[in-house]
Design an enzyme around this catalytic site. Sequence first.
Site: not given
Length: 665
Positions: A367, A555, A559
């Site tokens: 990410d 995080d 996600d």
Amino acid sequence: MKEIDEEKDCYCECEHEHHEHDHLGHEHEHSCACGCEHCERAGELNIGEEEEEEGSKAFIIIKIVISAILMVLGLLPLFDSNIKLIFFIASAIVSGYELIPEAFEELKDKKLGENLLMLIAITAAFAIGEGFEAAAVSLFFRVGETIEDYSVEKSKKAIKKLYEISNDTATVVDADGKTKELDSCDIKVGDMILVSPFEKVPVDCVALEDGGSVDTSAVTGEAIPVEITEGTKILSGSINGPSAIKLKATAAYEDSAAAKIIKTVEQSAKNKSSTDKFITKFASVYTPIVVSLAVLLAVIPSLVTGNWTVYIHRALIFLVASCPCALVLSVPLGFFAAIGAQSKKGIVVKGGKFIEALSKTDAVLFDKTGTLTDDNFEITDITVFDGYTKEDLLKYAGYAEKYSTHPLSEAVKRAYPDVDESKISNFSEIKGSGTRLIVDGKNVICGSEKLLRENHIEFDTVSGAQIYVALDGKAIGALTLAGKLREQSKAAVEGLRASGIKRIVMLTGDNEAAAKAVAEKCSVTEVKAQLLPEDKTEFLKQLQSEGSSVAFVGDGINDTPTLSEADVGIAMGSGTAAAIETGDVVLMNSNPANIVSAVRMSRHAMRVIKCNVAFAIAVKIAVLILGALGLAPMWAAVFADVGVCIICVLNSTRLLLDGKKYGSS
């Protein structure tokens, strides 16, 4: 091997039920405020256990020495055969009497364990007149067990240091400035805490003033002290420097970093790897087979030749050599040591199966926001449409992001903090896309370019902008935000590539221009932009269907679906509680370069564990064959059991020391 005990609650019915046994089954040293007998004696019981343990070690050594003396006396030519036999029997009893209750316990549990096999071997050796071998097997087994227990205990103590990051008590300052000592479990969010010099921080906090420093190495693995300024976030388990500091609690004890690490490592034994499960199943099938073969080796050739003594002796050697304890003990210890070694570096792995999965990883998906970049975003550019002012744009963006959980929202909240919550109604958040709400009767949509397009709102794209705002179906402007690229991100990507990771991809909901700018800075060559959370998960599943073993690093709450679907979900320690809970691995210091360490250390651990398995099986097969042919003495059988076990345990234990070779935190 002695397993770590599960947590047990204090069974007294006092108000302070939080006084539990600690992670290794020992009770807390501090006393419960209720004053009940159970809690008051907690510290005394701990001391008693330590004294009892020391006494037990001394007693074992005395037994070994006495047993050895008796065996030597049995070898002297001064005595006749009957007296020698008495010495050998006495030697075997002194060193091996514990085998009897343990063997019967195994029988009761319908298990063919090493204690039962040894008892059979010793008894049968006496029956065929091999008194010296019977005494020697008993003595060597006890010596081996003692060395083995010492090695395992040493490993546990090294790992136990991980648990010394929590603090049982804290000094809390009330509204009148008075201080009082409280159990850490009683601290509430918002309490002011006074931390003395070189004292551990009891819960996650934020600094209330400038000055001082904290050592975070126990939690994050980062050796450099962190300088404190007002607003600095400090994790529980960090050690204060030489100056007293005032902090404000931002999390309860059970939700703080130290407690989460302890809980995670305690529960890691439940997540067994496929190798660990295979060894357990292998031992349950293997032991009955070799016992049956030993019986056949004793009976069939004896019936044919009539030489019962020779073939019973060979069967005993076969039996002793067959014990699978080296495999059953060293494999789980190897995983446990690997988890301990990674925890020292601030990498919390939630079980042996994730060590194995990390070792097989050949694709890593990142990410962007809060992972490759930090989560301290700032608004860098404001673009307004059709006569609206920047103040209008910030106002409606501030209202729209008030309850958002997305990392970008924090920058907007700081830019426009004066939100009248009574004006907000019908708020809803579309994960990974934005928010929808009504402010003073006006419909507001705030979020990605894609979200506004899906709602049929026309506007000109602003290059690099991440947040667009629409009022009553009309776009009023866009915000461009930037998070600072983590200084270790480029090293993480290059380190993974050097470690043979075939595919490294950045997945983000941001527009393509912003995504590529970050990717270029950290050497990522493959980027997927403007993705919803479900798009990230879909891409991950596509790689898995192509045969890749995929790790995903994230995080945020958005996600969590992808973290849960990955072969290994890696969460940043600075991320949301949901991400940390979902992740299989947590980087406590949020250093992406530690992913490289995690992969390399896991590969090293699997090499050590596989080496143990191969060595143990090879030695056992060799001694079993030689024993069946009458070419291996009894000492070789004892070595194939206890000796191999000691070597494998020591080999597993060195994983605790080898971690420093695989990157720095």
